[in-house]
Design an enzyme around this catalytic site. Structure first.
Site: not given
Length: 255
Positions: A9, A11, A13, A85, A87, A111-112, A142-143, A146
């Site tokens: 929670c 993070g 996302m 979600c 990975t 991937n959602m 990606h950033h 990651k």
């Protein structure tokens, strides 16, 4: 009222999902799970899911692959559906997830995003038509924060292509030690990390004198959060054990 527990929670996302849920009727976050127990909303935050004495209808997990098995133990004890979600799982962890799905509902997707999941269908159709006459290359960006490479999404796209090809494809992640021509039956996967790139995935079918490119670009993390929350609404009504993914959510919307 749909009761959601949010793992990871605190993070990036986690905060986006919290905002999405706050803007929807008929659902709420009742607890957060995170090693960082700082409280930023109306729900309590626990370092360990087993410290939570309340009830929830579903768990959304956007934490870390290292937390998955502990969450699965919690879900097995309480019979709670989970949306995974996260990975970067090892083969052993993926096996644990498959075994858990025989006991309670498990939703997992690399991937959602709705767009990415529609892209997988396009890739299957393209690979079936183009067959072994085209070389397949995947480039993902990606950033720079990651952790895993290649991304779970890139692997999901590679799997979609491989399912439809007329040969057993070899995934190749690194060519710098090779001094040879590209073998025909491989899928090259390249990872780029830099800046604040949210997510970009390109799949190239390279043939004689032509290239077909199918590409998806995520402009914000909200596309993943929306998909996760939609999946939570779908899984909350799912009582049967099994493995579910975004294709089930899409089918439910079209039913």
């Amino acid at each position: 009222m749909l009761k959601i527990a949010l793992s990871g929670c605190n993070g990036r996302m986690g905060h986006v999902i919290s905002d999405i849920v706050a803007g929807r009727d008929g659902m709420e976050i009742v607890a957060g799970f995170d090693i960082n127990t700082a409280k930023y909303a109306d729900f309590p935050v626990f370092a360990d899911p087993f410290e939570f004495n309340g009830t929830c209808d579903v768990i959304i997990d956007f934490s870390n692959a290292s937390s998955t098995e502990h969450l699965l133990s919690y879900c097995e004890k309480h019979g709670t559906p989970i949306i995974i979600c996260t990975t970067g799982h090892s083969p052993e962890q993926l096996q644990s997830i498959r075994e858990a799905s025989a006991k309670f509902p498990v939703f997992r997707s690399g991937n959602m995003s709705l767009g990415i999941n529609l892209m997988t269908e396009l890739l299957r159709k393209s690979a079936a038509v183009l067959g072994d006459k085209y070389d397949v290359e995947i480039i993902e960006k990606h950033h720079n924060q990651k952790l895993d490479a290649p991304s779970g999404t890139a692997l999901m796209l590679a799997d979609a292509v491989a399912e439809a090809l007329p040969y057993d494809a070899e995934y190749v992640y690194d060519r710098h030690e090779r001094r040879a021509k590209r073998p025909a039956h491989e899928i090259g996967i390249s990872a780029i990390r830099g800046g604040t790139i949210v997510g970009e995935h390109s799949v190239l079918f390279c043939g004689r004198d032509e290239i077909i490119e199918i590409k998806h670009t995520a402009l914000s993390r909200e596309v993943f959060a929306v998909g996760a929350v939609d999946a939570a609404a779908f899984m909350a009504g799912c009582k049967q054990p099994g493995m579910y993914d975004m294709s089930d959510v899409i089918a439910a919307h079209n039913a």
